[in-house]
Design a protein around this motif. Sequence first.
Motif, PDB file in Angstrom:
ATOM      1  N   THR A   1      77.342 -10.999  83.555  1.00 20.90           N
ATOM      2  CA  THR A   1      77.267  -9.739  82.827  1.00 20.90           C
ATOM      3  C   THR A   1      77.321  -9.992  81.323  1.00 20.90           C
ATOM      4  N   HIS A   2      76.709  -9.072  80.591  1.00 21.95           N
ATOM      5  CA  HIS A   2      76.689  -9.148  79.127  1.00 21.95           C
ATOM      6  C   HIS A   2      76.888  -7.741  78.577  1.00 21.95           C
ATOM      7  N   THR A   3      77.584  -7.636  77.466  1.00 16.94           N
ATOM      8  CA  THR A   3      77.698  -6.370  76.752  1.00 16.94           C
ATOM      9  C   THR A   3      76.815  -6.479  75.520  1.00 16.94           C
ATOM     10  N   ILE A   4      75.854  -5.568  75.448  1.00 22.88           N
ATOM     11  CA  ILE A   4      74.823  -5.653  74.410  1.00 22.88           C
ATOM     12  C   ILE A   4      74.563  -4.270  73.812  1.00 22.88           C
ATOM     13  N   ALA A   5      73.875  -4.245  72.688  1.00 20.00           N
ATOM     14  CA  ALA A   5      73.459  -2.972  72.082  1.00 20.00           C
ATOM     15  C   ALA A   5      72.404  -2.323  72.974  1.00 20.00           C
ATOM     16  N   VAL A   6      72.559  -1.031  73.225  1.00 16.69           N
ATOM     17  CA  VAL A   6      71.638  -0.304  74.102  1.00 16.69           C
ATOM     18  C   VAL A   6      70.195  -0.428  73.624  1.00 16.69           C
ATOM     19  N   ASP A   7      69.983  -0.490  72.313  1.00 21.01           N
ATOM     20  CA  ASP A   7      68.606  -0.539  71.805  1.00 21.01           C
ATOM     21  C   ASP A   7      67.880  -1.838  72.149  1.00 21.01           C
ATOM     22  N   ARG A   8      68.571  -2.813  72.721  1.00 21.87           N
ATOM     23  CA  ARG A   8      67.920  -4.052  73.184  1.00 21.87           C
ATOM     24  C   ARG A   8      67.312  -3.881  74.580  1.00 21.87           C
ATOM     25  N   LEU A   9      67.674  -2.823  75.287  1.00 14.57           N
ATOM     26  CA  LEU A   9      67.168  -2.582  76.640  1.00 14.57           C
ATOM     27  C   LEU A   9      65.789  -1.952  76.586  1.00 14.57           C
ATOM     28  N   GLU A  10      64.952  -2.330  77.554  1.00  8.64           N
ATOM     29  CA  GLU A  10      63.608  -1.778  77.648  1.00  8.64           C
ATOM     30  C   GLU A  10      63.386  -1.264  79.059  1.00  8.64           C
ATOM     31  N   GLU A  11      62.963   0.005  79.152  1.00  7.85           N
ATOM     32  CA  GLU A  11      62.610   0.574  80.447  1.00  7.85           C
ATOM     33  C   GLU A  11      61.176   0.161  80.771  1.00  7.85           C
ATOM     34  N   GLN A  12      60.976  -0.310  81.982  1.00  9.38           N
ATOM     35  CA  GLN A  12      59.646  -0.746  82.384  1.00  9.38           C
ATOM     36  C   GLN A  12      58.853   0.426  82.919  1.00  9.38           C
ATOM     37  N   ALA A  13      57.571   0.459  82.617  1.00  8.63           N
ATOM     38  CA  ALA A  13      56.696   1.539  83.076  1.00  8.63           C
ATOM     39  C   ALA A  13      56.632   1.523  84.596  1.00  8.63           C
ATOM     40  N   ARG A  14      56.524   2.709  85.148  1.00  7.51           N
ATOM     41  CA  ARG A  14      56.464   2.835  86.622  1.00  7.51           C
ATOM     42  C   ARG A  14      55.109   2.539  87.134  1.00  7.51           C
TER      43      ARG A  14
END
Length: 61
Positions: free
Chosen positions: A48-61
Amino acid sequence: MDVKRAQDIYKSKETIAVHLDGEPVWIEHVDADNGMATVQVGSRPTNTHTIAVDRLEEQAR
């Protein structure tokens, strides 16, 4: 990704693909006050890692 979307994904009953630096992750916790998220990388619960939310990317469906 913004904090609201990360919270929506975390609370969703659907499986929504999210990536961190190209790796699939599961959101385990969202700290909205600080704009941070704890994520599990891959299938290992101990990775597990704690990171800034803005580093996450939602993948297209």
